[in-house]
Design a protein around this motif. Structure first.
Motif: not given
Length: 317
Positions: A232-246, A251-252, A286-295
């Motif tokens: 499970i890795v965070e995709r670079e450059g996708t989140g923006d904490p300042d704008k509240g974007r997760p 997820v492989r 997504e419901k479990l992790l509370g964020t968008r995922i690419y499966l």
């Protein structure tokens, strides 16, 4: 202590029963959220999933084990050993017997496994829970309750209580909670408020994928399917904490089957079935992790993994 001087209780309850008697559905009804995976296929619960019931006067931790059955493979033996280990460490056992089925050899086998626990100084109380009570009429239910009582008598034992429930309609679910809580020792909460399970996220994700993959598939698959979360890795450059974007998480996941033909069943014509599995599982994850995922799902063949100790270990059993 709670404010009215009743002591606070906390401890572990274990749900046992042969495969497919409604243990996972009951766990979810007691906890009030979807924790254990539910499927119409026997033996879909592979891990000891704990659901946590929070009350002001108690914390009840539910341990949902795989169904006890006479083992036919090495995997079956390991699952049974897992159940035996769990049973020796809990404060109360809930033995599930469905109202819509007569007591059969499988139930009797489990009752004989429970009998030694029910005696001696450190006896574990066993509550007989008659599940799926909504599926029968009152006369049939009464007959079944008598048969459940006679099962204990035949072993010279007594159930601590016999409680008919219907997890689907919520019938007597609160009453069952009261009965289980009464058998817990006094003590403080063991888990933070709001936590529903202590399963690692990877396990929950694997179970969601497994549940989606088993939905509507023919019978030869349940035993043959293992699911392993690769990363499970965070995709670079996708989140923006300042704008509240997760962030978007990649997820492989690998799905292991035993034969090429089973691989075809899961993938489906032109990959249609696997896409369907992916979209159903993604929603739950997504419901479990509370964020968008690419499966990203991959199906692999691990020949006869259920009988091979090395492969069992690699797949987490």
């Amino acid at each position: 202590m709670t404010h009215d001087d009743t002591p606070h209780r906390s401890g572990f309850a274990c749900l046992v029963g042969r495969p497919n008697v409604g243990k996972s559905t009951l766990t979810n009804a007691l906890v009030g959220d979807k924790v254990a995976i539910m499927s119409a296929r026997p033996q879909t619960t592979r891990h000891t999933i704990r659901g946590i019931v929070h009350r002001e006067d108690a914390q009840l931790v539910l341990v949902d084990t795989p169904g006890l059955h006479r083992p036919r493979t090495l995997l079956g033996e390991r699952l049974n050993a897992l159940v035996a280990d769990t049973l020796s460490e809990v404060d109360v056992v809930a033995f599930c017997l469905p109202a819509d089925q007569k007591i059969g050899p499988g139930d009797k086998y489990i009752a004989t496994q429970l009998a030694p626990l029910m005696e001696g100084r450190r006896a574990v109380p066993v509550v007989a829970v008659v599940t799926k009570s909504d599926l029968v009429d009152r006369g049939t239910l009464a007959e079944h309750l008598i048969a459940v009582d006679q099962l204990a008598q035949s072993m010279d034992r007594d159930w601590s209580a016999i409680v008919p429930v219907s997890a689907k309609g919520g019938f007597q679910v609160a009453e069952l909670t009261d009965v289980l809580v009464a058998h817990l020792p006094e003590g403080p909460d063991m888990y933070p408020d709001g936590e529903l399970t202590d399963e690692p996220e990877e396990t929950m994700i694997a179970e969601l994928v497994r549940e989606a993959a088993l939905e509507g598939v023919r019978d030869e698959l349940p035993h043959s399917l293992a699911v392993v979360v690769d990363e499970i890795v965070e995709r670079e450059g996708t989140g923006d904490p300042d704008k509240g974007r997760p962030p978007l998480l990649d997820v492989r996941v690998h799905l292991f089957v035993e034969r090429e033909s089973q691989k075809g069943i899961i993938i489906g014509k032109g990959g249609a079935r696997l896409r369907e599995v992916g979209s159903v599982a993604r929603e739950g994850i997504e419901k479990l992790l509370g964020t968008r995922i690419y499966l990203d799902l991959h199906v692999k063949v691990a020949k006869d993994w259920q009988r091979d100790p090395k492969q069992l270990q690699r797949l987490g059993f």
